[in-house]
Write an enzyme that holds these catalytic residues in place. Structure first.
Site, short mmCIF file in Angstrom:
data_model
loop_
_atom_site.label_atom_id
_atom_site.label_comp_id
_atom_site.label_asym_id
_atom_site.label_seq_id
_atom_site.Cartn_x
_atom_site.Cartn_y
_atom_site.Cartn_z
N LYS A 50 0.08 1.51 5.86
CA LYS A 50 -1.17 1.02 5.26
C LYS A 50 -1.63 -0.18 6.09
O LYS A 50 -0.80 -1.01 6.51
CB LYS A 50 -0.88 0.60 3.82
N SER A 74 -4.87 2.07 -4.19
CA SER A 74 -5.54 1.68 -2.96
C SER A 74 -4.88 2.24 -1.70
O SER A 74 -5.51 2.28 -0.65
CB SER A 74 -5.56 0.16 -2.86
N SER A 82 -1.02 1.19 -6.93
CA SER A 82 -1.60 1.60 -5.65
C SER A 82 -0.73 2.52 -4.80
O SER A 82 -1.21 3.05 -3.80
CB SER A 82 -1.96 0.37 -4.82
#
Lengths: 433, 468
Positions: B84, B159, B183
C-alpha cells in the site's frame, strides 16, 4: 512601592544524555554543522515514530527526588500542537496530565511540576531568507515550573543559581546558559499588598521569554517591574502578553499578545506507551543520589569549621569541593587548604590533590637558613650591588624587592622572607649612618 | 522449464508453498515469475488502476539474486509482494495516494517492508488506496479509484483498495495494507482474500504514514490462512523503533474452541445475504464440533461515533506535518476527505470541546474494551460480519460520507479495542461478488485464529482463486 512583584519561573534544562529524547541522534548538538545530527525521527518524517529515552526519564525523576517532588506512578507523553517552521511534526511531544514529578520545593519556594519534552530546531535568519537547523530538534528538555511565589529579583536569582548547582551536582546537565543548556522564562505581574501572599493573583501576567543569562534576567525583571508600575500608576492594567528583553535599549518589548495565544490541542501521545515508574526504579535512583549543595555546606561547616565565604566558593563548584576534601584527607590544616584553593587557585597549580598536600607540608616544615647565614649573604649582596644601594640611599626604596630577591637567590630559596627583609633594612640603614 | 510468460489464472501459483516448490524444483526461475507478474500488471493495470508505482528494476534485481543462490530457503523466498502506498520505500516514490506527496521520495523504508524483503520477497511496487487511508472504497484516492477485479463496476473496498485488488487480479502473491477501522478486512472480504488485522503492538508501524496513532495496525493480505501465518511470523516482533511493540511467544494452539456470536451485530442495516452467510458459517463451525455461544457487546453501538471522534483527532495531528513548507506541495493539494477529518479532529481537540468529545470518547472506548474482555472470558473467538453489505458500486456512496462511515460498523470497534481479527473469504453473493466474515480473538491470539480459519477452510474445501 505600592505593589509587590509576583513572579513565577519556567526553567528549561537540557539534560546531558547520550542521545536525543526519542531517537538515537546525539543529544550534544552544540557547534555542529547544521543538519548533520538528524534522522527520520527528529526530522518528523512521515511514518517515523518516537522511542522514549530512559536515561532522560531517569534524570528528570532524579531532579524531582532532589527537590522533594512526588513521582507519578504512571506518566505519559502528550502532543502539544502549534505550527512553526522549526517544529517538523507540527506538534511537540511534551507532557500534561501526570508529568513525571509533581510539586516539590527549593529554598522554601514551591515547585508546581517538572516534566520532560523535546526541543525544537533552530531558525537562522539570513539576508536572503530563513534557514532551519534541525540538529537540536528532538533533544531532551526538562522543564521545571514553579508556583508564582517569588517577590523579589534576589529570591529569583538565588533559586535559579541553587537549581543550577543541584542539576550539576546530580550530573543532570551542564546548565550552561551560554550554550543554552539552561534557559529561563519568568512570569511577572504586580499585586497589591492584599493579594500577597496567597490572597489571589492579579488577573494578568507578562511572560518574559528568551533570556539567556542571569544578568539579563535580573535586568529584564527589573525594567519590567518598573514598566508595569508605571502602567498601574496611570490606572491601566498591563495586558497579558509575552515580552522579550532588549539589552541595547534596556527595555522589554511585546512579542505576542493574549489574542494570539495558542490552543495547543493537547492529547495523549499514542505512539508511546505510558511510563510506569515502580518503586524499584525510585529506590535505585535514591541509592545513587549524591550529597546536595546545601547538605555539603552544612557538613563542611561542621566538619572543617572554615568560613562561610570559603564554603560558598568551594561548594559552588563540586569539583573544587571534592578537591578540597581530597587534600583535607591528607592534611588537617583546613583553613590553609581552603585559602590556597580559594585565594591562590592552587587547585589549578596542582591538579592532583596529593601535590597540594605535599606543598602544604613543605611550606610548614621548611628549614630556613640561619640568622648568621642570612646576614652573611646580605653583606655579599650589598657589596656586589653598590649602584642599587646608592639608589636606595637616594630614597628609591622600591629597589628593596630586587635586593631581597638576590638574597633569596643566593640562599637557594631557603631564606625566611620576613628575616631577610628585617636584616636587610637594618644593614642598609646602619651602613648609611 | 515451464513457460510462464503467459501465466493464466490456471497456472499462476496462489500460495507461498506452490511458488517455492516450483522454484526449488526448477520448474521456473524467480526472474520468470517476475516476467509473468509484470506482464499481468502491465496488461490489467490501466483498466483496474491498482499499482501507482511499479518497481521493475528492484524486482528483477531481487529475483536475479535469488536465482543466483538458487536455494529459495527463506520464509518468503520468491514471493512477489507489493505495498500500500503509505508504506515508505527508500528511494521509491511514496504518495499515500495524495497529491500533496506526489513527488515524495522517502529516505528510509518501513520496518515491515524491510522484514518482508529480508525474508526473500520480491518487491513489485506500490499500491493505490484511499488518500492517507481515509475511506472504505478506494474512491478517495487522488489517483483515481481502483476497480474490483471480480467486477469492475464495483469497489474493491478500502482503504487498502489496491492491496486487495492486486491479489484478486493475480498481480502479486501477498501484499501489505493497513487496518485502522477495517481497511484491510473489508477489502479482503470484497476481493475474496484472507486479511489480518493484528493485535495492536505486535507488528511495527515504523515507516507507515500514520493515520490514527492509537488504532493504526499493519494489515496483511494473502490467498490462504497458511500464507497468512507465514507472513505474520515474518512481520511480528520488536524492531526498536515502535515503542508500543512487544515480542510475544506463539501460544499453545487450542484443541477445542468456543465461538461467540454477539446479538448486537444482527440489527437493522445488515444485508440479508451477509446475514445468511454468517448463519451458514455458524452451521459449518457447529458441524466440526465448535461450540457456538451467544454473547453481548452492548457498547459496540457507540463504536462508529467514538471512532469518528478519536480517529479524526489523531488524523488532524498526524497530517499537520504537511504544512506547505515541507514535501514540495502546498496544502491546497489535500483532498476533501483529509480536509474534513482535519477540521473535525481540530474541533474535538480544541479547548472547551476536548472533554465533551475526545475525552468522553476515550471513556466509552474503555467500556468497549471491558465488553470484549468480558466476552473473551466466555469464548475463544467471536464470529462477525466484516461489512454490513456485499461490495457496492463505484460512486454509490461517494456523496454520503456518513453512509461511507457506517461501512466501519463491524470493524472499527476491533481497532478501538486493539484485539486481532482475521477476515476470511467464503462465498460469492447472488450478484457474483465475494462476501466473507471475520474471527475476532483476544490479544495475541493470532495463531489460534489461524487454526480456526484453517479448520473452516478445510471443512468447506476452500480453494483460492483469482478473478483475471
Amino acid at each position: 512601592m505600592k505593589y509587590t512583584p509576583i513572579i513565577g519561573l519556567e526553567v528549561h534544562i537540557e539534560p546531558n544524555t547520550k542521545s536525543k529524547m526519542f531517537c538515537g541522534c546525539s543529544q550534544d548538538h552544540f557547534g555542529k554543522k547544521p543538519n548533520t545530527n538528524t534522522c527520520p525521527i527528529c526530522l518528523g518524517l512521515p511514518g517515523a515514530l518516537p522511542y522514549a529515552n530512559k536515561e532522560a526519564i531517569k534524570k528528570t525523576i532524579l531532579l524531582g527526588l532532589a527537590l522533594g517532588s512526588e513521582i507519578s506512578k504512571s506518566s505519559r507523553f502528550y502532543r502539544k500542537h502549534y505550527f512553526y517552521p522549526d517544529l517538523p511534526k507540527s506538534y511537540q511531544t511534551s507532557q500534561k496530565e501526570n508529568p513525571f514529578c509533581i510539586g516539590g520545593e527549593l529554598l522554601g519556594k514551591k515547585i508546581n511540576h517538572i516534566h520532560l519534552e523535546e526541543d525544537a530546531g533552530k531558525l537562522i535568519h539570513a539576508d536572503d531568507g530563513s534557514l532551519i537547523d534541525f540538529n537540536r530538534s528532538g533533544c531532551a528538555l526538562i522543564e521545571l515550573v514553579t508556583e508564582p511565589v517569588f517577590h523579589s529579583i534576589d529570591e529569583v536569582l538565588k533559586f535559579l543559581k541553587e537549581l543550577q548547582l543541584i542539576a550539576r551536582y546530580l550530573d543532570i546537565s551542564s546548565c550552561d546558559m551560554e550554550k543554552g543548556t539552561m534557559r529561563l522564562e519568568a512570569n511577572v505581574s504586580l499585586g497589591t499588598r492584599q493579594q500577597v501572599p496567597g490572597n489571589g493573583l492579579p488577573d494578568y501576567k507578562v511572560e518574559l521569554k528568551n533570556i539567556n543569562s542571569f544578568r539579563f534576567l535580573e535586568k529584564a525583571i527589573e525594567v519590567e517591574i518598573r514598566r508595569q508600575e508605571l502602567e498601574l500608576s496611570k490606572g491601566r492594567e498591563p495586558i497579558q502578553e509575552t515580552r522579550g528583553y532588549d539589552e541595547a535599549k534596556k527595555t522589554t518589548f511585546s512579542q505576542r499578545s493574549k489574542e494570539e495565544a495558542h490552543d495547543y490541542r493537547y492529547f495523549p501521545e499514542a505512539d508511546l506507551p505510558p511510563v510506569v515508574i515502580d518503586r524499584s526504579i525510585i529506590l535505585d535512583l535514591r541509592s545513587k543520589m549524591v550529597e546536595l549543595p546545601q547538605q555539603k555546606r552544612e557538613r563542611f561547616e561542621e566538619q572543617y569549621k572554615i568560613s562561610k565565604e570559603f564554603i560558598e566558593i568551594l561548594v559552588s563548584d563540586k569539583k573544587r569541593a571534592d578537591y578540597f576534601e581530597e587534600v583535607a584527607k591528607l592534611d588537617s590544616n583546613y583553613k590553609t587548604i581552603a585559602d590556597l584553593i580559594v585565594n591562590k587557585r592552587f587547585d589549578q597549580k596542582y591538579p592532583e590533590p596529593a601535590g597540594l598536600a605535599r606543598e602544604i607540608y613543605n611550606l610548614s616544615h621548611m628549614q630556613y637558613a640561619t640568622d648568621t647565614e642570612t646576614a652573611e649573604i646580605i653583606s655579599k649582596v650589598i657589596a656586589g650591588n653598590t649602584d642599587i644601594v646608592t639608589k636606595y640611599n637616594n630614597g628609591q626604596t622600591q629597589v628593596l624587592g630586587f635586593l631581597i630577591g638576590q638574597v633569596q637567590k643566593l640562599l637557594k630559596g631557603t631564606g625566611n622572607p620576613k628575616l631577610i627583609s628585617r636584616l636587610l633594612i637594618e644593614k642598609l640603614e646602619n651602613d648609611q649612618k | 522449464m515451464q513457460d510462464l510468460r503467459f501465466m493464466t489464472n490456471n497456472n499462476i501459483p496462489l500460495t507461498i508453498k506452490e511458488t517455492q516448490e516450483g522454484l526449488k524444483a526448477k520448474k521456473f526461475l524467480a526472474v520468470e515469475l517476475v516476467d509473468a507478474y509484470l506482464e499481468r500488471i502491465k496488461k490489467f493495470n490501466p483498466e483496474y488502476n491498482i499499482f501507482l508505482t511499479i518497481t521493475e528494476e528492484e524486482a528483477y534485481k531481487k529475483a536475479r539474486e535469488l536465482d543466483k543462490v538458487g536455494l529459495y530457503d527463506k520464509p518468503l523466498s520468491g514471493v512477489t509482494a507489493s505495498y500500500k502506498d503509505i508504506f515508505l520505500t527508500k528511494n521509491i516514490r511514496t504518495t499515500a495516494a495524495s497529491k500533496i506527496l506526489d513527488n515524495y521520495i522517502p529516505a528510509y523504508s518501513a520496518t515491515s517492508v524491510k522484514k518482508i524483503e529480508d525474508a526473500g520477497a520480491i518487491p513489485l511496487g506500490k499500491l493505490n488506496c484511499d488518500a492517507f487511508a481515509h475511506g472504505a472504497s478506494g474512491e478517495n484516492s487522488d489517483y483515481g479509484s481502483t476497480k474490483n477485479p471480480w467486477n469492475k463496476e464495483f469497489v474493491p473496498g478500502g482503504s487498502s483498495s489496491g492491496s486487495a485488488a492486486a491479489l484478486a487480479a493475480g498481480m502479486s502473491l501477498v501484499s501489505l495494507g493497513s487496518d485502522t477501522g477495517g481497511s484491510t478486512r473489508q477489502p479482503a472480504n470484497f476481493c475474496n482474500l484472507v486479511g489480518l488485522k493484528p493485535t495492536r503492538g505486535v507488528i511495527s508501524r515504523y515507516g507507515v504514514i500514520a493515520m490514527s496513532s492509537s488504532i493504526d495496525t499493519v494489515g496483511t493480505f494473502t490467498h490462504t490462512v497458511d500464507d497468512m501465518e507465514i507472513m505474520f511470523d515474518v512481520l511480528k516482533g520488536e524492531d526498536g523503533f515502535d515503542g508500543i511493540v512487544k515480542n510475544f511467544e506463539k501460544p499453545q494452539i487450542k484443541e477445542e474452541f468456543k465461538l461467540g456470536i454477539a446479538k448486537e451485530f444482527f440489527k437493522e442495516g445488515l444485508d440479508r445475504e451477509v446475514e445468511e452467510m454468517i448463519e451458514g458459517v455458524r452451521k459449518t463451525f457447529e458441524s466440526i464440533n465448535i461450540e457456538i455461544v451467544d454473547i453481548s457487546l452492548p457498547h459496540t453501538k457507540y463504536a462508529v461515533p467514538i471512532y469518528y471522534i478519536i480517529q479524526p483527532a489523531e488524523v488532524s495531528s498526524n497530517l499537520g506535518r504537511f504544512d506547505g513548507i515541507r514535501y514540495g506541495n502546498n496544502r491546497d493539494r489535500f483532498g476533501s476527505e483529509a480536509k474534513r477529518r482535519i477540521m473535525l479532529g481540530s474541533y474535538v481537540l480544541s479547548s472547551g470541546y476536548y472533554d465533551a468529545y475526545f475525552d468522553k470518547a476515550q471513556r466509552v472506548r474503555t467500556k468497549l474494551i471491558e465488553d470484549f474482555n468480558l466476552a473473551f472470558e466466555k469464548v475463544d473467538a467471536i464470529l462477525s460480519p466484516v461489512s454490513p453489505t456485499p461490495p457496492f458500486k463505484l460512486g454509490e456512496n461517494t456523496n454520503d460520507p456518513l453512509k461511507m462511515y457506517l461501512e466501519d460498523v463491524y470493524t472499527a470497534s476491533i481497532n478501538l479495542v486493539g484485539v486481532p481479527s482475521l477476515a476470511l473469504p467464503t462465498m460469492f453473493s447472488e450478484g457474483g461478488l465475494p462476501i466473507g466474515f471475520q474471527l475476532i480473538g483476544p490479544n495475541f491470539s493470532e495463531h489460534n485464529l489461524f487454526e480456526l480459519g484453517r479448520r473452516y477452510h478445510q471443512e468447506i474445501n476452500y480453494k483460492p482463486k483469482i478473478a483475471l
